[in-house]
Write an enzyme that holds these catalytic residues in place. Structure first.
Site, PDB file in Angstrom:
ATOM      1  N   ARG A  69     -48.234  43.796  75.380  1.00 42.10           N
ATOM      2  CA  ARG A  69     -48.396  42.395  75.753  1.00 42.10           C
ATOM      3  C   ARG A  69     -49.614  42.276  76.654  1.00 42.10           C
ATOM      4  O   ARG A  69     -50.012  43.247  77.310  1.00 42.10           O
ATOM      5  CB  ARG A  69     -47.153  41.884  76.481  1.00 42.10           C
ATOM      6  CG  ARG A  69     -45.850  41.977  75.692  1.00 42.10           C
ATOM      7  CD  ARG A  69     -44.670  41.518  76.541  1.00 42.10           C
ATOM      8  NE  ARG A  69     -43.416  41.527  75.799  1.00 42.10           N
ATOM      9  CZ  ARG A  69     -42.551  42.540  75.778  1.00 42.10           C
ATOM     10  NH1 ARG A  69     -42.836  43.639  76.473  1.00 42.10           N
ATOM     11  NH2 ARG A  69     -41.437  42.471  75.090  1.00 42.10           N
ATOM     12  N   LYS A  90     -42.326  42.812  80.577  1.00 39.34           N
ATOM     13  CA  LYS A  90     -41.711  41.506  80.732  1.00 39.34           C
ATOM     14  C   LYS A  90     -40.494  41.579  81.637  1.00 39.34           C
ATOM     15  O   LYS A  90     -39.643  42.447  81.493  1.00 39.34           O
ATOM     16  CB  LYS A  90     -41.313  40.988  79.342  1.00 39.34           C
ATOM     17  CG  LYS A  90     -41.037  39.519  79.258  1.00 39.34           C
ATOM     18  CD  LYS A  90     -40.828  39.144  77.794  1.00 39.34           C
ATOM     19  CE  LYS A  90     -40.551  37.665  77.657  1.00 39.34           C
ATOM     20  NZ  LYS A  90     -40.356  37.288  76.239  1.00 39.34           N
ATOM     21  N   HIS A 127     -51.201  37.608  71.707  1.00 40.25           N
ATOM     22  CA  HIS A 127     -49.863  37.928  71.234  1.00 40.25           C
ATOM     23  C   HIS A 127     -49.831  38.122  69.721  1.00 40.25           C
ATOM     24  O   HIS A 127     -48.963  38.841  69.207  1.00 40.25           O
ATOM     25  CB  HIS A 127     -48.880  36.839  71.657  1.00 40.25           C
ATOM     26  CG  HIS A 127     -47.502  37.370  71.921  1.00 40.25           C
ATOM     27  ND1 HIS A 127     -47.230  38.258  72.947  1.00 40.25           N
ATOM     28  CD2 HIS A 127     -46.321  37.181  71.276  1.00 40.25           C
ATOM     29  CE1 HIS A 127     -45.943  38.557  72.930  1.00 40.25           C
ATOM     30  NE2 HIS A 127     -45.374  37.926  71.925  1.00 40.25           N
ATOM     31  N   ARG A 163     -50.251  41.702  68.938  1.00 37.51           N
ATOM     32  CA  ARG A 163     -48.966  42.406  69.066  1.00 37.51           C
ATOM     33  C   ARG A 163     -48.084  42.154  67.842  1.00 37.51           C
ATOM     34  O   ARG A 163     -47.447  43.068  67.321  1.00 37.51           O
ATOM     35  CB  ARG A 163     -48.288  41.950  70.354  1.00 37.51           C
ATOM     36  CG  ARG A 163     -46.864  42.439  70.551  1.00 37.51           C
ATOM     37  CD  ARG A 163     -46.367  42.005  71.929  1.00 37.51           C
ATOM     38  NE  ARG A 163     -44.908  41.971  72.008  1.00 37.51           N
ATOM     39  CZ  ARG A 163     -44.157  43.029  72.263  1.00 37.51           C
ATOM     40  NH1 ARG A 163     -44.705  44.205  72.454  1.00 37.51           N
ATOM     41  NH2 ARG A 163     -42.837  42.911  72.339  1.00 37.51           N
ATOM     42  N   HIS A 195     -38.345  45.545  72.633  1.00 38.25           N
ATOM     43  CA  HIS A 195     -37.386  44.453  72.513  1.00 38.25           C
ATOM     44  C   HIS A 195     -36.029  44.886  73.051  1.00 38.25           C
ATOM     45  O   HIS A 195     -35.554  45.982  72.739  1.00 38.25           O
ATOM     46  CB  HIS A 195     -37.222  44.034  71.049  1.00 38.25           C
ATOM     47  CG  HIS A 195     -38.408  43.300  70.499  1.00 38.25           C
ATOM     48  ND1 HIS A 195     -38.688  43.230  69.150  1.00 38.25           N
ATOM     49  CD2 HIS A 195     -39.384  42.599  71.126  1.00 38.25           C
ATOM     50  CE1 HIS A 195     -39.786  42.512  68.962  1.00 38.25           C
ATOM     51  NE2 HIS A 195     -40.230  42.120  70.146  1.00 38.25           N
ATOM     52  N   TYR A 236     -39.427  40.439  62.056  1.00 34.56           N
ATOM     53  CA  TYR A 236     -40.606  41.004  61.393  1.00 34.56           C
ATOM     54  C   TYR A 236     -40.318  41.344  59.939  1.00 34.56           C
ATOM     55  O   TYR A 236     -41.233  41.416  59.119  1.00 34.56           O
ATOM     56  CB  TYR A 236     -41.106  42.237  62.149  1.00 34.56           C
ATOM     57  CG  TYR A 236     -41.769  41.883  63.454  1.00 34.56           C
ATOM     58  CD1 TYR A 236     -43.113  41.527  63.503  1.00 34.56           C
ATOM     59  CD2 TYR A 236     -41.049  41.846  64.643  1.00 34.56           C
ATOM     60  CE1 TYR A 236     -43.721  41.163  64.687  1.00 34.56           C
ATOM     61  CE2 TYR A 236     -41.647  41.481  65.840  1.00 34.56           C
ATOM     62  CZ  TYR A 236     -42.981  41.145  65.852  1.00 34.56           C
ATOM     63  OH  TYR A 236     -43.570  40.773  67.040  1.00 34.56           O
TER      64      TYR A 236
END
Length: 296
Positions: A138, A167, A231, A234, A257, A266
């Site tokens: 990120r 994050k 992003h 990514r 994640h 995805y």
């Protein structure tokens, strides 16, 4: 800025020192109270209704509106923690938050990637954006990267890696393939003007900001004649892993994640099995029912 917002910002920073949430939430709150023209104690549920209507008229994205509502709800929760006579929280989740359907990640097509990286020639910027594209970092993780987070000479049988501060203040490990590793080593060979722990410095010898990194990409996009975001680099990493048939649980770990459900989206943009099934089915259907209108 209201003193209550300043206190809220400090409170958030104590809870997650490395997160960008304090900056974004305080900015959202300042925008709301400037628009409303009322102190926090005089805000009603109907004021939140009006703010949502105003935001929709202004054309703001649903995700942006929901983030600002989350900032307001968190702010009023903070006020209840700080004082017994705090005002009632005017943000009601079932009434105010906008329901968002499944949103597929917007990746970058490979020809556009070639155009973009053809104009990224500086060693610093090439290393930064390859870390996003080839390692899934990120933009905030790139910004927070320090020299002590680099493990570029691992033991035999292990890959070079980065220790990331991501994050929500969480930590994770990202592995380095040969391409981003080579770009990072080229950048690190350039002696810095000042001694600093940050890996990526601006021209003043200070750690690059997220906005600074985004502006660098914007300049390259303008030169290449396209428009992409950090992003999306990514997201493209996630697509490339899916197309390479990497196990979904491994992709989850590589993207950092917390929930497998987040990673599964995805599969919607590049599922090799679904594509193969569709192609086989369409060939069979076309053979049985050719619909050759030109021959009629």
């Amino acid at each position: 800025m209201l003193p209550e917002i300043e206190g809220f910002k400090k409170w958030l920073r104590r809870r997650a020192p490395k997160a960008s949430t304090p900056i974004h939430y305080s900015s959202d709150l300042a925008l709301f109270f400037t628009w409303l023209g009322k102190p926090p104690g005089d805000v009603w549920v109907q004021d939140i209704d009006a703010f949502i209507e105003h935001s929709l008229v202004q054309g703001h994205a649903f995700a942006t509106i929901n983030r600002r509502l989350a900032a307001l709800r968190s702010f009023y929760h903070f006020l209840t923690v700080e004082a017994d006579d705090a005002p009632k929280n005017p943000v009601l989740p079932k009434r105010h938050f906008i329901h968002l359907g499944l949103r597929l990640p917007r990746d970058i097509q490979d020809p556009d990637l070639e155009k973009l990286f053809a104009v990224i020639r500086g060693p610093r910027d090439r290393a930064m954006f390859l870390l996003m594209l080839r390692c899934g970092l990120r933009v905030g993780e790139v910004r927070n990267l320090s020299l002590k987070d680099l493990y570029l000479d691992p033991s035999f049988g292990s890959l070079p890696r980065l220790w990331l501060h991501g994050k929500g203040g969480s930590q994770r490990v990202a592995y380095l393939s040969s391409q981003p590793l080579a770009a990072l080593e080229v950048w690190l060979q350039i002696p810095p003007r000042v001694r600093d722990e940050a890996v990526f410095l601006n021209r003043f010898g200070r750690r690059l900001t997220v906005t600074g990194i985004q502006k660098r990409l914007m300049n390259y996009c303008r030169e290449a004649g396209l428009w992409v975001t950090c992003h999306q680099l990514r997201h493209t990493f996630g697509r490339h892993l899916t197309e390479a048939r990497v196990a979904i649980t491994s992709i989850q770990r590589l993207l950092g994640h917390a929930r497998l459900r987040t990673t599964e989206i995805y599969l919607h943009i590049s599922d090799a099995q679904v594509q193969a099934d569709y192609d086989t089915a369409m060939q069979e259907i076309a053979r049985r029912l050719p619909l050759n209108g030109d021959e009629a």
